[in-house]
Scaffold this motif. Sequence first.
Motif, PDB file in Angstrom:
ATOM      1  N   TRP A 113       0.818  -1.209   0.000  1.00  0.00           N
ATOM      2  CA  TRP A 113       0.000   0.000   0.000  1.00  0.00           C
ATOM      3  C   TRP A 113       0.859   1.269   0.000  1.00  0.00           C
ATOM      4  O   TRP A 113       0.534   2.249  -0.687  1.00  0.00           O
ATOM      5  CB  TRP A 113      -0.963   0.001   1.178  1.00  0.00           C
ATOM      6  N   LEU A 114       1.957   1.249   0.731  1.00  0.00           N
ATOM      7  CA  LEU A 114       2.829   2.432   0.725  1.00  0.00           C
ATOM      8  C   LEU A 114       3.415   2.661  -0.665  1.00  0.00           C
ATOM      9  O   LEU A 114       3.564   3.802  -1.107  1.00  0.00           O
ATOM     10  CB  LEU A 114       3.932   2.270   1.773  1.00  0.00           C
ATOM     11  N   ASP A 115       3.719   1.583  -1.365  1.00  0.00           N
ATOM     12  CA  ASP A 115       4.203   1.707  -2.737  1.00  0.00           C
ATOM     13  C   ASP A 115       3.101   2.259  -3.642  1.00  0.00           C
ATOM     14  O   ASP A 115       3.348   3.134  -4.485  1.00  0.00           O
ATOM     15  CB  ASP A 115       4.694   0.349  -3.246  1.00  0.00           C
ATOM     16  N   PHE A 116       1.878   1.769  -3.469  1.00  0.00           N
ATOM     17  CA  PHE A 116       0.747   2.248  -4.264  1.00  0.00           C
ATOM     18  C   PHE A 116       0.577   3.758  -4.102  1.00  0.00           C
ATOM     19  O   PHE A 116       0.261   4.476  -5.049  1.00  0.00           O
ATOM     20  CB  PHE A 116      -0.535   1.527  -3.839  1.00  0.00           C
ATOM     21  N   SER A 171       5.411  15.222   5.128  1.00  0.00           N
ATOM     22  CA  SER A 171       4.529  16.357   4.858  1.00  0.00           C
ATOM     23  C   SER A 171       3.098  15.985   5.236  1.00  0.00           C
ATOM     24  O   SER A 171       2.772  14.812   5.458  1.00  0.00           O
ATOM     25  CB  SER A 171       4.588  16.723   3.377  1.00  0.00           C
ATOM     26  N   GLY A 172       2.223  16.994   5.276  1.00  0.00           N
ATOM     27  CA  GLY A 172       0.822  16.732   5.590  1.00  0.00           C
ATOM     28  C   GLY A 172       0.183  15.768   4.608  1.00  0.00           C
ATOM     29  O   GLY A 172      -0.559  14.858   4.997  1.00  0.00           O
ATOM     30  N   GLY A 173       0.488  15.946   3.329  1.00  0.00           N
ATOM     31  CA  GLY A 173      -0.065  15.053   2.315  1.00  0.00           C
ATOM     32  C   GLY A 173       0.446  13.632   2.463  1.00  0.00           C
ATOM     33  O   GLY A 173      -0.301  12.662   2.291  1.00  0.00           O
ATOM     34  N   GLU A 174       1.743  13.487   2.790  1.00  0.00           N
ATOM     35  CA  GLU A 174       2.312  12.156   2.996  1.00  0.00           C
ATOM     36  C   GLU A 174       1.708  11.488   4.228  1.00  0.00           C
ATOM     37  O   GLU A 174       1.398  10.295   4.211  1.00  0.00           O
ATOM     38  CB  GLU A 174       3.834  12.260   3.144  1.00  0.00           C
ATOM     39  N   GLN A 175       1.517  12.271   5.288  1.00  0.00           N
ATOM     40  CA  GLN A 175       0.900  11.709   6.493  1.00  0.00           C
ATOM     41  C   GLN A 175      -0.511  11.190   6.198  1.00  0.00           C
ATOM     42  O   GLN A 175      -0.891  10.108   6.660  1.00  0.00           O
ATOM     43  CB  GLN A 175       0.836  12.769   7.592  1.00  0.00           C
ATOM     44  N   GLN A 176      -1.266  11.942   5.408  1.00  0.00           N
ATOM     45  CA  GLN A 176      -2.625  11.502   5.117  1.00  0.00           C
ATOM     46  C   GLN A 176      -2.615  10.252   4.238  1.00  0.00           C
ATOM     47  O   GLN A 176      -3.455   9.358   4.412  1.00  0.00           O
ATOM     48  CB  GLN A 176      -3.434  12.629   4.465  1.00  0.00           C
ATOM     49  N   ARG A 177      -1.660  10.153   3.317  1.00  0.00           N
ATOM     50  CA  ARG A 177      -1.569   8.944   2.493  1.00  0.00           C
ATOM     51  C   ARG A 177      -1.169   7.734   3.335  1.00  0.00           C
ATOM     52  O   ARG A 177      -1.648   6.619   3.097  1.00  0.00           O
ATOM     53  CB  ARG A 177      -0.597   9.156   1.333  1.00  0.00           C
ATOM     54  N   VAL A 178      -0.307   7.938   4.317  1.00  0.00           N
ATOM     55  CA  VAL A 178       0.016   6.858   5.248  1.00  0.00           C
ATOM     56  C   VAL A 178      -1.250   6.430   5.998  1.00  0.00           C
ATOM     57  O   VAL A 178      -1.520   5.234   6.177  1.00  0.00           O
ATOM     58  CB  VAL A 178       1.117   7.287   6.254  1.00  0.00           C
ATOM     59  N   ALA A 179      -2.047   7.405   6.413  1.00  0.00           N
ATOM     60  CA  ALA A 179      -3.282   7.100   7.132  1.00  0.00           C
ATOM     61  C   ALA A 179      -4.255   6.311   6.253  1.00  0.00           C
ATOM     62  O   ALA A 179      -4.932   5.390   6.733  1.00  0.00           O
ATOM     63  CB  ALA A 179      -3.933   8.392   7.618  1.00  0.00           C
ATOM     64  N   VAL A 180      -4.321   6.643   4.967  1.00  0.00           N
ATOM     65  CA  VAL A 180      -5.202   5.893   4.061  1.00  0.00           C
ATOM     66  C   VAL A 180      -4.667   4.476   3.865  1.00  0.00           C
ATOM     67  O   VAL A 180      -5.427   3.504   3.861  1.00  0.00           O
ATOM     68  CB  VAL A 180      -5.364   6.620   2.714  1.00  0.00           C
ATOM     69  N   ALA A 181      -3.347   4.355   3.723  1.00  0.00           N
ATOM     70  CA  ALA A 181      -2.740   3.016   3.599  1.00  0.00           C
ATOM     71  C   ALA A 181      -3.061   2.169   4.824  1.00  0.00           C
ATOM     72  O   ALA A 181      -3.390   0.978   4.711  1.00  0.00           O
ATOM     73  CB  ALA A 181      -1.232   3.144   3.407  1.00  0.00           C
ATOM     74  N   ARG A 182      -2.964   2.775   5.998  1.00  0.00           N
ATOM     75  CA  ARG A 182      -3.301   2.058   7.239  1.00  0.00           C
ATOM     76  C   ARG A 182      -4.765   1.606   7.219  1.00  0.00           C
ATOM     77  O   ARG A 182      -5.086   0.491   7.639  1.00  0.00           O
ATOM     78  CB  ARG A 182      -3.058   2.974   8.438  1.00  0.00           C
TER      79      ARG A 182
END
Length: 224
Positions: free
Chosen positions: A128-131, A146-157
């Motif tokens: 998911w992190l790769d996606f 960054s804020g955007g990266e944090q939110q993408r990590v949250a979506v991956a989780r």
Amino acid sequence: MSNTLDIMIEVENLSKRFGHLTVLSDVNLQISKSEVVSIVGPSGAGKTTLLQIAGTLDTPTAGLVRICGENPFVLSNKKLANFRNRNLGFVFQFHHLLPEFSAIENVMLPALIGKKTNSKARSEAMKWLDFFGLSERIHHKPHELSGGEQQRVAVARALINNPEILLADEPSGNLDSHNAEQLHHLFLRLRNEFGQTIVIVTHNEHLANLSDRKIFMKDGKIVL
């Protein structure tokens, strides 16, 4: 009309009261598999309460709720927690990442709670992190993202256990316009590539208009 097997969320005559305050009143709603649905309306309309009940984080005062064909509110607390972990993923405005954990460790957590092995959880987290274009950031802690990266990590989780439904409450509310746009298109990719069902509470008109369907709430009722 959708096949019953394709209905992911079904709400009939749903009401929610806190004491004498009625937050939801006679709400009826069906959301089908692979739909991206936005719930919009003014503050206090009942949007988040509806999302929380659909996510089994709150209980209805009256009415029937079926999630993935089941009434989760008849389950014991332990079975309800397992049902939630298996079928539902959550994304919030504030990322709620654990600050002492790296990106990959944050993403792995729901899988480990769901009794997956460490190696399986790590493999799924990497996928998911790769996606989400974060394969170079897996060992960074939240304050290094960054804020955007944090939110993408949250979506991956939220996605690591391959939930049937992704529920998002103001997911772009804390992002700048560029990162918000990226996140909106990632939601559409999830629907297009994985058939993900997504329900989004949002004040972002652009995100709402990108959805397959927009539901407008006012005074605890669906009015459009």
